[in-house]
Design a protein around this motif. Structure first.
Motif, short mmCIF file in Angstrom:
data_model
loop_
_atom_site.label_atom_id
_atom_site.label_comp_id
_atom_site.label_asym_id
_atom_site.label_seq_id
_atom_site.Cartn_x
_atom_site.Cartn_y
_atom_site.Cartn_z
N LEU A 8 0.31 49.82 126.47
CA LEU A 8 1.37 48.91 126.20
C LEU A 8 0.93 47.63 126.67
CD1 LEU A 8 4.76 50.68 125.41
CD2 LEU A 8 3.04 49.05 123.69
N GLU A 9 0.48 46.76 125.89
CA GLU A 9 0.60 45.43 126.53
C GLU A 9 1.55 44.70 126.84
OE1 GLU A 9 -2.13 40.62 126.72
OE2 GLU A 9 -2.10 42.60 125.02
N LEU A 10 2.23 44.19 127.85
CA LEU A 10 3.22 42.82 128.08
C LEU A 10 3.53 41.40 127.70
CD1 LEU A 10 6.94 42.45 127.92
CD2 LEU A 10 5.91 42.58 130.07
N THR A 11 3.56 41.07 126.15
CA THR A 11 2.80 39.62 125.34
C THR A 11 3.98 38.97 126.14
OG1 THR A 11 3.73 40.12 123.66
CG2 THR A 11 1.70 40.84 124.19
N CYS A 12 5.34 39.11 126.11
CA CYS A 12 6.55 38.04 126.08
C CYS A 12 7.63 38.74 126.62
CB CYS A 12 6.80 37.18 124.76
SG CYS A 12 8.11 36.02 124.88
N SER A 13 8.21 37.87 127.39
CA SER A 13 10.02 38.23 128.31
C SER A 13 10.75 37.47 128.05
CB SER A 13 9.35 39.03 129.39
OG SER A 13 10.62 39.84 129.89
N VAL A 14 11.79 37.45 127.77
CA VAL A 14 12.72 36.14 127.97
C VAL A 14 14.03 36.95 128.97
CG1 VAL A 14 14.13 34.34 127.16
CG2 VAL A 14 11.88 34.25 126.56
N ARG A 15 14.57 35.89 129.53
CA ARG A 15 16.02 37.52 130.30
C ARG A 15 16.95 36.19 129.81
NH1 ARG A 15 18.50 37.39 135.08
NH2 ARG A 15 20.34 39.36 135.16
N LEU B 170 22.55 37.58 122.64
CA LEU B 170 21.16 38.08 121.79
C LEU B 170 20.35 36.47 121.34
CD1 LEU B 170 19.32 39.64 120.35
CD2 LEU B 170 20.77 40.62 119.01
N ALA B 171 21.45 35.91 120.60
CA ALA B 171 20.99 34.22 119.57
C ALA B 171 20.50 33.64 120.81
CB ALA B 171 22.32 34.30 118.94
N LYS B 172 21.40 33.28 121.49
CA LYS B 172 20.33 32.68 122.68
C LYS B 172 19.36 32.87 123.70
CE LYS B 172 21.95 30.35 126.78
NZ LYS B 172 23.25 29.92 128.12
N ASN B 173 19.07 33.75 123.64
CA ASN B 173 17.63 34.59 123.77
C ASN B 173 17.09 33.81 122.93
OD1 ASN B 173 15.67 37.28 123.83
ND2 ASN B 173 16.38 37.43 125.90
N LEU B 174 16.72 34.60 121.99
CA LEU B 174 16.45 34.76 120.25
C LEU B 174 15.52 33.22 120.46
CD1 LEU B 174 17.18 37.32 117.85
CD2 LEU B 174 15.39 37.52 119.73
N ARG B 175 16.56 32.34 120.42
CA ARG B 175 15.71 31.26 119.86
C ARG B 175 14.75 30.40 121.15
NH1 ARG B 175 21.95 30.34 119.36
NH2 ARG B 175 22.25 29.68 121.63
N VAL B 176 15.10 30.86 122.38
CA VAL B 176 13.31 30.77 123.31
C VAL B 176 12.07 31.94 123.03
CG1 VAL B 176 13.72 31.00 125.74
CG2 VAL B 176 15.12 29.95 124.63
N LEU B 177 12.83 33.15 122.73
CA LEU B 177 11.87 34.35 122.81
C LEU B 177 11.19 34.00 121.08
CD1 LEU B 177 11.76 37.49 123.63
CD2 LEU B 177 11.40 37.23 120.96
N LEU B 178 11.81 33.12 119.71
CA LEU B 178 11.48 34.08 118.95
C LEU B 178 9.70 32.66 118.46
CD1 LEU B 178 13.78 35.07 116.59
CD2 LEU B 178 11.74 36.21 117.36
N PRO B 179 9.85 31.26 119.13
CA PRO B 179 8.99 30.88 119.01
C PRO B 179 7.38 30.89 119.70
CG PRO B 179 11.24 29.36 118.98
CD PRO B 179 11.10 31.06 119.06
N LYS B 180 7.89 31.56 120.85
CA LYS B 180 7.09 32.21 121.50
C LYS B 180 5.80 33.15 120.66
CE LYS B 180 8.94 31.58 126.17
NZ LYS B 180 8.05 30.71 126.09
N VAL B 181 6.68 33.87 119.49
CA VAL B 181 5.97 34.73 118.80
C VAL B 181 5.22 35.20 117.97
CG1 VAL B 181 6.64 36.22 120.57
CG2 VAL B 181 8.53 36.46 118.61
#
Length: 241
Positions: A10-17, A56-67
């Motif tokens: 596996l390769e970690l491509t993106c991580s948001v906390r 979850l909503a706050k996290n995805l607002r940052v993560l989804l545009p990246k993936v």
């Protein structure tokens, strides 16, 4: 790379906390404390699903545009702007409004309880196939907190669902309240039966209903903030007499 060294699977491509501990409701929704005789445990309040959804909503607002692909982001932005101008509310059950499957192939959902899995599924508009690994991990191993994510991932591998190039969104929730999400890329076809090897052929079962839910459903009573050992014994004695 040294000769003979194994290639990563596996390769970690993106991580948001994301941490929303400044919110009093979220902070107190999952709290470690002692009961009146000194037993340590976690108090989970009725605010927990709401706190999880907020993080979850706050996290995805940052993560989804990246993936997600740019085309999907633009489509969502155009539709959102059009609905806002026409003052049309988003349809119920529409999830985040984005087609997550345009950039994500599998969903490794935190198996912290049936309500958590169902709420995440509803929020992201996931189907039963998407949620099956999390539900089966909860059924087989119980709630092992964030460590259960590896049982979920193991189920996907044992079922030969993970192919080279696939992407996996791993969703982790925990006290604080916090949400840690990451995206993995599968580097080769995976089919090791791992920790599931003794039972994977029997999954999914015909039913995953909990045979103890009727007898122990009182534990979720709204009047109880902390379940103590004496409460279990007292209720068992009452039910058996």
């Amino acid at each position: 790379m040294e000769r003979g060294r194994k290639k990563p699977i596996l390769e970690l491509t993106c991580s948001v906390r994301t941490h929303i501990g400044s919110d009093d409701e979220a902070y107190s929704s999952c709290f470690q404390l002692e009961d009146d005789i000194g037993n340590k445990g976690f108090r989970l309040t009725r605010d927990l699903p709401r706190a999880g959804a907020k993080a979850l909503a706050k996290n995805l607002r940052v993560l989804l545009p990246k993936v997600l692909p740019l085309s999907e982001i633009l489509r969502y932005a155009i539709n959102h702007y059009r609905n806002k101008m026409m003052k049309r509310p988003a349809p119920k059950g529409s999830g985040p409004g984005l087609n997550l499957k345009s950039g994500i192939d599998h969903f490794c959902v935190h198996p912290g309880g049936r309500a958590i899995i169902d709420e995440v599924g509803k929020s992201l508009a996931l189907n039963d196939h998407d949620l099956e690994p999390a539900r089966m991990a909860l059924h087989r191993f119980g709630n092992t907190s964030s460590g259960g994510l590896w049982y979920v991932l193991g189920y996907m591998e044992a079922k030969k669902l993970l192919k080279k190039g696939d992407t996996i969104l791993m969703i982790s929730l925990g006290a604080g309240f916090k949400c840690n999400n990451c995206v993995w890329k599968v580097m080769k076809d995976l089919e090791d039966k791992n920790v599931w090897k003794d039972c994977i052929d029997h999954y999914p079962p015909n039913t995953i209903s909990n045979p103890f839910s009727e007898k122990f459903g009182w534990i979720n009573d709204e009047s109880m903030n902390f379940a103590r050992r004496e409460d279990y014994i007292s209720r068992l004695y009452t039910n058996n007499n």
